[in-house]
Write an enzyme that holds these catalytic residues in place. Structure first.
Site, PDB file in Angstrom:
ATOM      1  N   LYS A 136       0.816  -1.221   0.000  1.00  0.00           N
ATOM      2  CA  LYS A 136       0.000   0.000   0.000  1.00  0.00           C
ATOM      3  C   LYS A 136       0.848   1.269   0.000  1.00  0.00           C
ATOM      4  O   LYS A 136       0.450   2.270  -0.583  1.00  0.00           O
ATOM      5  CB  LYS A 136      -0.966   0.006   1.195  1.00  0.00           C
ATOM      6  CG  LYS A 136      -2.098  -0.997   1.022  1.00  0.00           C
ATOM      7  CD  LYS A 136      -3.276  -0.706   1.918  1.00  0.00           C
ATOM      8  CE  LYS A 136      -4.450  -1.588   1.542  1.00  0.00           C
ATOM      9  NZ  LYS A 136      -5.570  -1.470   2.459  1.00  0.00           N
ATOM     10  N   LYS A 219      -5.054  -9.916  -5.652  1.00  0.00           N
ATOM     11  CA  LYS A 219      -6.241 -10.134  -4.811  1.00  0.00           C
ATOM     12  C   LYS A 219      -7.416  -9.272  -5.294  1.00  0.00           C
ATOM     13  O   LYS A 219      -7.212  -8.114  -5.661  1.00  0.00           O
ATOM     14  CB  LYS A 219      -5.862  -9.737  -3.377  1.00  0.00           C
ATOM     15  CG  LYS A 219      -6.853 -10.133  -2.322  1.00  0.00           C
ATOM     16  CD  LYS A 219      -6.438  -9.579  -0.965  1.00  0.00           C
ATOM     17  CE  LYS A 219      -6.748  -8.095  -0.840  1.00  0.00           C
ATOM     18  NZ  LYS A 219      -6.980  -7.623   0.531  1.00  0.00           N
ATOM     19  N   LYS A 222     -11.575  -4.103  -2.776  1.00  0.00           N
ATOM     20  CA  LYS A 222     -12.594  -3.070  -2.940  1.00  0.00           C
ATOM     21  C   LYS A 222     -12.002  -1.754  -3.403  1.00  0.00           C
ATOM     22  O   LYS A 222     -12.704  -0.920  -3.940  1.00  0.00           O
ATOM     23  CB  LYS A 222     -13.433  -2.901  -1.665  1.00  0.00           C
ATOM     24  CG  LYS A 222     -12.676  -2.601  -0.397  1.00  0.00           C
ATOM     25  CD  LYS A 222     -13.668  -2.352   0.741  1.00  0.00           C
ATOM     26  CE  LYS A 222     -13.596  -3.384   1.829  1.00  0.00           C
ATOM     27  NZ  LYS A 222     -12.344  -3.367   2.604  1.00  0.00           N
TER      28      LYS A 222
END
Ligand code: AQP
Length: 356
Positions: A136, A219, A222
């Site tokens: 991230k 993955k 969202k």
């Protein structure tokens, strides 16, 4: 002792030093950082419901971790909406506020308070090794928030604040769960106590890592910029069918056994999703669909996905028409959560030496 879920859940961890068994208790959470995906549903929520329904746990606590969500930028209105929509997703999927404690994290200030103690227990090196942090923060870690770096210490606090013994999560959270165990062990060791349990992750089944529909090595997430990469719990039947029809695959038909999917991540992902949605083993799916072309397999998968998700999505839409009722449910859940959390935080402060 709780009964097995789909595979045996190990016993509540006896504290190594004292031999004391902790009360079997479940905690898990999801970030309201976007709409819910099929990955969140199969990897987490569906198992939250199973574990609630099987009984045998003193409490099942399921949280909307809004404080985790703001470790990356969230528009305030979107955060409010996503938190309510996540609560609606929990309820629509079968979580029952009479049997489970449902709340949003920021309403229970003890999470932040215990997280500070754990910020002082966890080591910088531990955090720096977390793959989620590396993914991230990307190449520009200097610009990432301090909260994103400390995310796993807050997650350890979420879990240990309730002395949770079992945490149902998807595969991607395994490393954070290991860190939670390290935090508990280091705290217990540093202060010479047997206070925090060594928590068991519950990562089971064929859908612990649902992959992106556009890239079988990534993955399903969202916050992926591509909406085509995921199935949202709020997608209508046509959208679900279109996304599955357009899901990336390869030109080969499905092999006759699962091992034949080893180097075919996109095909393997669709088979795993099919297995999870139909509650079958992957071998059984291969026995039925081995040899099929995707032109036949994808519509079967789409039908299954719509059959499972349509009632959830309709119920979510109904619940979202009454946001005040959702807020009341979360406020009531937070009061119950605080009843468990407050004495554990007090005892933690006492152990650390803070005057009470
Ligand atoms: N693709 C997935 N397959 C299986 N399980 C998944 N989970 C998430 N994605 C998948 C599980 O859902 C729970 C909640 O995850 P989270 O929202 O707290 O954070 P996340 O894992 O980072 O999920 P996202 O969708 O990728 O969110 P963003 O994009 O905001 O980071 C966890 O148990 C997780 O394992």
């Amino acid at each position: 002792m709780p009964a097995p879920v789909s595979a045996p859940v190990s016993a509540p961890t006896p504290d190594a030093a004292s031999g004391t068994a902790f009360t079997p208790r479940i905690f898990s959470g999801i970030q309201p950082s976007g709409g819910l995906t099929l990955g969140n549903y199969l990897g987490a929520i569906r198992r939250f419901v199973t574990m609630q329904d099987q009984g045998g746990f003193a409490q099942t606590l399921y949280c909307m971790v809004d404080m985790h969500a703001i470790t990356v930028w969230q528009d305030p209105d979107a955060l409010r909406r996503n938190t309510r929509e996540l609560a609606a997703g929990y309820l629509a999927a079968g979580l029952d506020p009479a049997r489970s404690i449902l709340f949003n994290q920021s309403r229970v200030p003890e999470h932040a308070q215990l997280a500070w103690v754990f910020n002082c227990v966890a080591r910088m090196g531990w955090m720096g090794r977390m793959t989620q942090w590396k993914d991230k923060a990307g190449k520009n870690a200097e610009a990432a928030s301090l909260g994103l770096f400390a995310y796993p210490a807050l997650m350890a606090a979420d879990i240990l604040l309730y002395h949770a013994t079992h945490v149902p999560v998807g595969e991607d959270q395994k490393q954070h769960l290991e860190l939670t165990r390290d935090v508990a062990a280091k705290f217990n060791h540093d202060y010479g106590v047997d206070f925090f349990p060594v928590t068991e992750p519950v990562i089971e089944g064929t859908a612990t890592r649902v992959m992106s529909l556009r890239d079988g090595t990534k993955k399903m997430s969202k916050s992926d910029p591509s909406d085509a990469s995921r199935i949202n719990l709020t997608d209508d039947a046509d959208t679900i069918a279109r996304k599955i029809r357009k899901a990336r695959t390869d030109p080969e038909p499905l092999p006759s056994d699962y091992a034949g999917l080893r180097d075919r991540p996109e095909a393997r992902n669709l088979v795993n999703i099919y297995a999870a949605l139909s509650d079958q083993g992957t071998d059984q799916v291969m026995r039925t669909h081995g040899g099929s072309q995707f032109g036949a397999f994808k519509p079967a998968l789409a039908e299954l996905a719509v059959e499972t998700l349509a009632p959830i999505s309709a119920e979510m839409a109904r619940l979202m028409q009454d946001p005040a009722e959702i807020d009341r449910t979360l406020a009531a859940g937070a009061l119950r959560a605080r009843d468990i959390a407050a004495p554990i935080l007090e005892r933690t402060y006492d152990i650390v030496g803070m005057l009470r």
